[in-house]
Design a protein around this motif. Structure first.
Motif, mmCIF file in Angstrom:
data_model
loop_
_atom_site.group_PDB
_atom_site.id
_atom_site.type_symbol
_atom_site.label_atom_id
_atom_site.label_comp_id
_atom_site.label_asym_id
_atom_site.label_seq_id
_atom_site.Cartn_x
_atom_site.Cartn_y
_atom_site.Cartn_z
ATOM 1 N N TRP A 231 0.858 -1.352 0.035
ATOM 2 C CA TRP A 231 0.039 0.078 0.018
ATOM 3 C C TRP A 231 0.813 1.157 0.008
ATOM 4 C CZ3 TRP A 231 -0.560 3.829 3.789
ATOM 5 C CH2 TRP A 231 -1.548 5.010 3.746
ATOM 6 N N LYS A 238 -5.749 5.928 -7.838
ATOM 7 C CA LYS A 238 -6.759 4.755 -7.494
ATOM 8 C C LYS A 238 -6.088 3.845 -6.493
ATOM 9 C CE LYS A 238 -8.641 4.410 -12.129
ATOM 10 N NZ LYS A 238 -8.647 3.692 -13.514
ATOM 11 N N ARG A 239 -5.322 4.477 -5.649
ATOM 12 C CA ARG A 239 -4.845 3.565 -4.576
ATOM 13 C C ARG A 239 -5.789 3.366 -3.603
ATOM 14 N NH1 ARG A 239 0.140 4.970 -0.293
ATOM 15 N NH2 ARG A 239 -1.454 6.886 0.316
ATOM 16 N N PRO A 240 -5.898 2.072 -3.141
ATOM 17 C CA PRO A 240 -6.904 1.722 -2.130
ATOM 18 C C PRO A 240 -6.806 1.957 -0.719
ATOM 19 C CG PRO A 240 -6.056 -0.331 -2.868
ATOM 20 C CD PRO A 240 -5.421 0.904 -3.705
ATOM 21 N N SER A 241 -7.628 1.953 -0.038
ATOM 22 C CA SER A 241 -7.498 2.213 1.390
ATOM 23 C C SER A 241 -6.817 1.232 2.046
ATOM 24 C CB SER A 241 -8.746 2.690 1.882
ATOM 25 O OG SER A 241 -9.652 1.848 2.101
ATOM 26 N N ALA A 244 -9.864 -1.218 3.385
ATOM 27 C CA ALA A 244 -10.254 -1.913 2.317
ATOM 28 C C ALA A 244 -9.522 -3.047 2.083
ATOM 29 C CB ALA A 244 -10.683 -1.046 0.899
ATOM 30 N N ILE A 245 -8.272 -2.994 2.048
ATOM 31 C CA ILE A 245 -7.293 -4.121 1.905
ATOM 32 C C ILE A 245 -7.518 -5.262 3.110
ATOM 33 C CG2 ILE A 245 -4.931 -4.684 1.965
ATOM 34 C CD1 ILE A 245 -4.351 -2.176 0.433
ATOM 35 N N GLU A 248 -10.941 -7.001 2.586
ATOM 36 C CA GLU A 248 -10.791 -7.922 1.715
ATOM 37 C C GLU A 248 -10.041 -9.072 2.048
ATOM 38 O OE1 GLU A 248 -12.358 -8.699 -1.478
ATOM 39 O OE2 GLU A 248 -13.706 -7.041 -0.555
ATOM 40 N N LEU A 266 -6.792 -5.014 -5.137
ATOM 41 C CA LEU A 266 -7.443 -3.586 -5.057
ATOM 42 C C LEU A 266 -6.495 -2.747 -5.772
ATOM 43 C CD1 LEU A 266 -9.119 -3.788 -1.520
ATOM 44 C CD2 LEU A 266 -10.082 -4.377 -3.880
ATOM 45 N N THR A 267 -5.306 -2.687 -5.776
ATOM 46 C CA THR A 267 -4.633 -1.625 -6.336
ATOM 47 C C THR A 267 -4.754 -1.911 -7.832
ATOM 48 O OG1 THR A 267 -2.837 -1.830 -4.387
ATOM 49 C CG2 THR A 267 -2.132 -0.902 -6.912
ATOM 50 N N ASN A 269 -7.437 -3.220 -9.352
ATOM 51 C CA ASN A 269 -8.661 -3.026 -9.658
ATOM 52 C C ASN A 269 -9.097 -4.317 -10.434
ATOM 53 O OD1 ASN A 269 -11.546 -1.956 -9.436
ATOM 54 N ND2 ASN A 269 -11.354 -0.975 -11.348
ATOM 55 N N GLY A 289 -11.673 -9.044 -4.053
ATOM 56 C CA GLY A 289 -11.624 -7.786 -5.119
ATOM 57 C C GLY A 289 -13.048 -8.159 -5.740
#
Length: 327
Positions: A231, A238-241, A244-245, A248, A266-267, A269, A289
């Motif tokens: 991360w 578009k870096r996920p939080s 969220a990581i 998931e 997630l990174t 997508n 994802g």
């Protein structure tokens, strides 16, 4: 003081640079290959196949678990104790000899470059033909690849890239930071045990249970640290939080593998997971994802950049801890 800092940092720096530049030493005797051969030898002796006609009894299950647990614990403890003793004796004889041996062991315990090369090869192979891609990805995954689609071949390669960033780089460096080279070697023994006998198949369900649990414990913190480091280097709009990581990653069937996989999925997508076949048995893994889009070579290149960035951060973290300890 300078000599102490040199002894603490030089083996890691040189060993990591050797792995970065060369990958696994093909023509050099490899400590992890030796671990695998030793495990296979002991497993054949301690885990004889039961009579397929009769159902397993409680006594048979208990004996299989005990034999597997004894093998896993004794091998791990022996590797730690023996490597500590050898390095201590080398240090009494020659500090330079000890530094050289430490460097070579660290080099062999890291697997960042070789895995990246394999993943690149999978994407190139599947672009040429599906059958070639299936054969290539079979080199780095344990699942049955004979029926995979091109998308599934690419997905399997990226899942393995994320999971093995933890197993092959971050976790060994974490245990090096915690317990030195003996700790790093003990971790590689635990990880090799899990990769060989830690499956939920008929043969290994009881015999390999202790090895699987040991690997879960050994990777608990490194897997989550891997996701955090991924991360950190996944810059962009578009870096996920992190939330969220970790959400998931928690949904994964494995207590650890889901976190680095979630960070990469997630990174990028995209979506990982789903049903896979191992040793003729179907395992329905949860999806990581939500966006089931086609993966491309550009995704592979970005995934590799994220892996390399996380690896560099972990090396810097380990060096920092060693400098604090020895300064």
């Amino acid at each position: 003081m300078m000599s102490d800092v040199l002894m603490a940092c030089a083996p890691l720096l040189v060993g990591w640079m050797l792995d970065f530049l060369l990958g696994d030493p093909v023509r050099m005797p490899h400590i992890v290959v030796f671990f695998g051969k030793l495990i296979a030898l002991l497993e054949r002796w301690l885990n004889p196949a039961r009579n397929p006609v009769t159902a397993p009894t409680d006594s048979w299950r208990r004996k299989a678990f005990i034999r597997g647990a004894v093998m896993a614990v004794l091998l791990t403890a022996s590797v730690f104790a023996l490597s500590w003793a050898v390095l201590w004796l080398l240090g009494q004889w020659s500090c330079w000899a000890m530094l050289v041996v430490q460097t070579l062991l660290i080099f062999q315990c890291l697997a960042g470059t070789s895995l990246i090369r394999e993943v690149r090869a999978v994407f190139r192979a599947v672009d040429r033909s599906l059958d070639e891609g299936r054969r290539q990805v079979a080199r780095i995954v344990g699942r049955d690849t004979s029926e995979l689609t091109a998308q599934e071949v690419r997905t399997a390669a990226l899942e393995t890239l994320a999971e093995n960033l933890s197993d092959g780089v971050i976790a060994p460096l974490f245990w090096l930071m915690i317990a030195g080279v003996p700790g790093m070697l003990a971790y590689k023994m635990v990880n090799t045990l899990d990769s060989m006998v830690g499956y939920r198949t008929e043969r290994y369900l009881y015999f390999g249970r202790c090895a699987a649990r040991m690997d879960d414990v050994a990777n608990y913190l490194p897997a989550r640290l891997t996701a955090f480091l991924m991360w950190c280097v996944a810059w962009g709009r578009k870096r996920p939080s992190l939330a969220a990581i970790f959400c998931e990653g928690h949904h994964h069937a494995s207590p650890n593998s889901g976190y680095p996989e979630a960070a990469l999925a997630l990174t990028l997508n995209c979506r990982f997971g789903g049903p896979h076949t191992y040793f003729g048995q179907l395992f329905d893994k949860p999806y990581i994802g939500t966006y089931d889009r086609l993966l491309t070579t550009a995704d592979m290149h970005r995934a590799i950049r994220i892996n390399r960035g996380a690896e560099v951060l972990m090396v810097l973290l380990t060096l920092t801890v060693q400098l604090v300890i020895w300064s």
